[in-house]
Design a protein around this motif. Structure first.
Motif, mmCIF file in Angstrom:
data_model
loop_
_atom_site.group_PDB
_atom_site.id
_atom_site.type_symbol
_atom_site.label_atom_id
_atom_site.label_comp_id
_atom_site.label_asym_id
_atom_site.label_seq_id
_atom_site.Cartn_x
_atom_site.Cartn_y
_atom_site.Cartn_z
ATOM 1 N N GLY A 411 0.822 -1.209 0.000
ATOM 2 C CA GLY A 411 0.000 0.000 0.000
ATOM 3 C C GLY A 411 0.851 1.252 0.000
ATOM 4 N N LEU A 412 0.225 2.399 -0.302
ATOM 5 C CA LEU A 412 0.930 3.671 -0.437
ATOM 6 C C LEU A 412 1.393 4.181 0.918
ATOM 7 C CD1 LEU A 412 -1.076 3.426 -2.934
ATOM 8 C CD2 LEU A 412 -0.958 5.921 -3.046
ATOM 9 N N ILE A 413 2.652 4.587 0.999
ATOM 10 C CA ILE A 413 3.217 5.257 2.173
ATOM 11 C C ILE A 413 3.349 6.736 1.817
ATOM 12 C CG2 ILE A 413 5.159 5.403 3.757
ATOM 13 C CD1 ILE A 413 5.831 2.495 3.004
ATOM 14 N N LEU A 414 2.587 7.598 2.462
ATOM 15 C CA LEU A 414 2.518 9.001 2.068
ATOM 16 C C LEU A 414 3.152 9.909 3.107
ATOM 17 C CD1 LEU A 414 -1.169 9.098 0.747
ATOM 18 C CD2 LEU A 414 0.935 8.757 -0.561
ATOM 19 N N GLY A 415 4.022 10.809 2.639
ATOM 20 C CA GLY A 415 4.624 11.814 3.513
ATOM 21 C C GLY A 415 3.828 13.104 3.501
ATOM 22 N N THR A 416 4.318 14.092 4.208
ATOM 23 C CA THR A 416 3.579 15.354 4.323
ATOM 24 C C THR A 416 3.513 16.104 2.994
ATOM 25 O OG1 THR A 416 5.601 16.495 5.060
ATOM 26 C CG2 THR A 416 4.138 15.603 6.765
ATOM 27 N N GLN A 417 4.509 15.878 2.107
ATOM 28 C CA GLN A 417 4.441 16.517 0.795
ATOM 29 C C GLN A 417 3.344 15.907 -0.082
ATOM 30 O OE1 GLN A 417 8.483 17.668 -1.002
ATOM 31 N NE2 GLN A 417 9.056 16.048 0.444
ATOM 32 N N GLU A 418 2.792 14.778 0.363
ATOM 33 C CA GLU A 418 1.736 14.085 -0.385
ATOM 34 C C GLU A 418 0.384 14.202 0.316
ATOM 35 O OE1 GLU A 418 4.287 10.375 -2.118
ATOM 36 O OE2 GLU A 418 4.420 10.790 0.032
ATOM 37 N N LEU A 419 0.207 15.273 1.095
ATOM 38 C CA LEU A 419 -1.031 15.465 1.848
ATOM 39 C C LEU A 419 -2.253 15.519 0.940
ATOM 40 C CD1 LEU A 419 -2.560 16.075 4.487
ATOM 41 C CD2 LEU A 419 -2.008 18.505 4.130
ATOM 42 N N ARG A 420 -2.097 16.090 -0.258
ATOM 43 C CA ARG A 420 -3.251 16.182 -1.161
ATOM 44 C C ARG A 420 -3.759 14.795 -1.539
ATOM 45 N NH1 ARG A 420 -1.941 19.688 -6.247
ATOM 46 N NH2 ARG A 420 -4.217 19.872 -6.420
ATOM 47 N N ILE A 421 -2.857 13.833 -1.701
ATOM 48 C CA ILE A 421 -3.273 12.471 -2.034
ATOM 49 C C ILE A 421 -4.058 11.869 -0.882
ATOM 50 C CG2 ILE A 421 -2.483 10.149 -2.623
ATOM 51 C CD1 ILE A 421 -0.062 11.410 -3.956
ATOM 52 N N ARG A 422 -3.577 12.061 0.325
ATOM 53 C CA ARG A 422 -4.290 11.516 1.490
ATOM 54 C C ARG A 422 -5.665 12.175 1.626
ATOM 55 N NH1 ARG A 422 -2.862 8.074 5.187
ATOM 56 N NH2 ARG A 422 -0.632 8.172 4.710
ATOM 57 N N HIS A 423 -5.745 13.478 1.413
ATOM 58 C CA HIS A 423 -7.029 14.162 1.480
ATOM 59 C C HIS A 423 -7.970 13.649 0.389
ATOM 60 C CE1 HIS A 423 -9.779 17.560 0.394
ATOM 61 N NE2 HIS A 423 -9.960 17.537 1.695
ATOM 62 N N PHE A 424 -7.441 13.464 -0.815
ATOM 63 C CA PHE A 424 -8.229 12.916 -1.923
ATOM 64 C C PHE A 424 -8.824 11.568 -1.542
ATOM 65 C CE2 PHE A 424 -7.775 9.912 -5.566
ATOM 66 C CZ PHE A 424 -8.880 10.314 -6.301
ATOM 67 N N HIS A 425 -8.029 10.710 -0.927
ATOM 68 C CA HIS A 425 -8.527 9.394 -0.541
ATOM 69 C C HIS A 425 -9.541 9.486 0.595
ATOM 70 C CE1 HIS A 425 -6.429 6.256 -2.866
ATOM 71 N NE2 HIS A 425 -5.563 7.228 -3.102
ATOM 72 N N LYS A 426 -9.363 10.457 1.478
ATOM 73 C CA LYS A 426 -10.353 10.634 2.539
ATOM 74 C C LYS A 426 -11.704 10.978 1.930
ATOM 75 C CE LYS A 426 -12.639 13.001 5.897
ATOM 76 N NZ LYS A 426 -13.910 13.751 5.725
ATOM 77 N N VAL A 427 -11.727 11.918 0.987
ATOM 78 C CA VAL A 427 -12.974 12.306 0.341
ATOM 79 C C VAL A 427 -13.526 11.143 -0.475
ATOM 80 C CG1 VAL A 427 -14.063 13.928 -1.260
ATOM 81 C CG2 VAL A 427 -12.268 14.730 0.296
ATOM 82 N N LEU A 428 -12.649 10.446 -1.195
ATOM 83 C CA LEU A 428 -13.072 9.285 -1.972
ATOM 84 C C LEU A 428 -13.802 8.269 -1.103
ATOM 85 C CD1 LEU A 428 -12.791 7.520 -4.649
ATOM 86 C CD2 LEU A 428 -10.723 6.607 -3.576
#
Length: 436
Positions: A411-428
């Motif tokens: 699975g994806l390991i996301l850092g703080t520079q990738e916050l938009r991806i984590r937010h996108f997945h939260k909304v998804l």
């Protein structure tokens, strides 16, 4: 020997002062945890099915550009997943949308990926016919359908609304308004005058990856040092402001300033020199201090009071930087003072490992400049060049998709520079939910 200061350790305001406008107000970062993002969201047919049922059929989606169907009777199709839609300009100037399916035997009424102009829509199979407002016009041999007298079979409509020179649609009759869906987006971006821009290039490519892998690739600048090293001399990929608000998110990327990852923080690169000269500045004045060029370009554009570009309406940092927005679920906008690069990531009809990638380029043209819509060209992965930077992304994404299908990938390991991806997945996941 002089001490070399790491630019990563200097606050952005000292590196590039000037980002103080209302357009750049920093939103508080959401606290979304650090858990891995499951790879199955990118590879699972079952997850793809839930996405279709719970997201794509409920969301407001970008349908097309207003200028694509300017006159009454003009129409175009648009495809998302398993569905095809017809959008038609009405006599009152509005746009109406319909499922591209004949209620008789299920035939597509018009060919997918097509445009045209006509007073009505006629199914090519048995010549059932509808007015361009979707109302029934004629059924041949109606007397042979004893179940139909008194029954009116209009085309099934989708809701349509407009913003920014685009028309948007939703398959959900009970969805809220487009204005509610967009939230703060118009207040952020109307000053760019998207409705006054013209479409100058339009391509669609079938990419060999999941649509979310495409969204992810343009939702972070962390990959620039790896995939796009050519950009580091004039783009600050590290001092990037990330904002998440409602369904959507953005980052603000400083241009005409070197990245902290770039080895030479003193000498102007050839690209930076060209940028200076393009703004009417003497590049030699910024040798030894390349970071001063960003603010100088802002001042130069601010002084252009007779420009065809909306400089007067924009803040200083919008004159130099990339305002990069993601409108959920699948619209990515690289927004500059002079132009916009827009991407739409559409799901494949049946394969979670494929997608459709739309690229549209818009620009402000001088008044009275003749303009003809570009031909819409469609390609398979690798059949055409989109320019160096997008070609680099296109080359890498199939490798990402292959790796996500590996048993070794957890699975994806996301850092703080990738916050938009984590937010996108939260909304998804707010839409899709966990498996029942």
């Amino acid at each position: 020997m002089a001490t070399v200061v790491d630019p990563k350790q200097i606050p952005f305001e000292r590196l590039n002062p000037g980002r103080t406008s209302d357009s750049a107000v920093k939103y508080p970062d959401p606290h979304l945890g650090y858990e891995r993002i499951p790879a199955s969201r990118y590879t699972s047919p079952a997850f793809m099915k839930r996405e279709w049922e719970r997201l794509w059929t409920k969301a407001w989606l970008l349908g097309g550009r207003e200028e694509m169907i300017p006159e009454a009777g003009d129409w175009m199709t648009h495809e998302v997943g398993t569905e095809s839609f017809i959008f038609a300009r009405q006599a009152d100037g509005s746009v109406r949308g319909f499922f591209n399916v004949c209620p008789h035997r299920g035939n597509r009424i018009v060919a997918k990926d097509s445009v045209g102009s006509s007073p009505s829509f006629k199914c090519g199979y048995h010549h059932w016919e509808w007015h361009t407002d979707g109302t029934q016009k004629h059924i041949p041999d109606l007397e042979t359908f004893p179940q139909l007298p008194g029954c009116v079979l209009h085309l099934k409509a989708v809701r349509v609304d407009s913003w920014g020179g685009f028309f948007w649609f939703t398959m959900d009759a009970d969805a809220g308004s487009l204005a509610d869906w967009l939230g703060e987006i118009p207040a952020h971006l109307d000053r760019y005058g998207f409705d006054r821009q013209k479409l100058v290039d339009w391509k669609t490519i079938e990419w060999d990856c999941n649509w979310k892998a495409s969204v992810d690739a343009f939702n972070e600048t962390y990959h620039v040092q790896g995939i796009h090293p050519e950009l580091l001399s004039w783009l600050d990929d590290y001092n990037v402001q990330i904002d998440c608000f409602g369904l959507h998110n953005r980052y603000l990327v400083p241009f005409t300033t070197p990245s902290p990852h770039y080895p030479d923080q003193v000498k102007l690169s050839d690209v930076m020199r060209a940028m200076a000269e393009g703004a009417g500045l003497n590049a030699d004045d910024y040798e030894g201090n390349p970071r001063a060029l960003r603010l100088a370009i802002q001042r130069a554009k601010r002084a252009m009071t007779d420009s065809i570009y909306p400089y007067a309406a924009l803040s200083d940092d919008q004159l130099s930087d990339d305002y990069h927005y993601m409108i959920f679920p699948n619209v990515t906008m690289n927004i500059y003072a002079e132009s916009m690069l827009l991407f739409v990531s559409r799901p494949h009809a049946s394969d979670p490992n494929k997608m459709l990638y739309d690229v549209m380029i818009f620009g402000h043209l001088a008044p009275d400049t003749p303009h003809m819509l570009p031909e819409h060209l469609t390609f398979r992965h690798g059949q055409t060049s989109l320019g160096l930077v997008l070609d680099q992304d296109a080359h890498n994404l199939p490798r990402v998709q292959e790796g996500m299908n590996s048993k070794a990938f957890e699975g994806l390991i996301l850092g703080t520079q990738e916050l938009r991806i984590r937010h996108f997945h939260k909304v998804l996941m707010d839409f899709v939910g966990e498996d029942d």
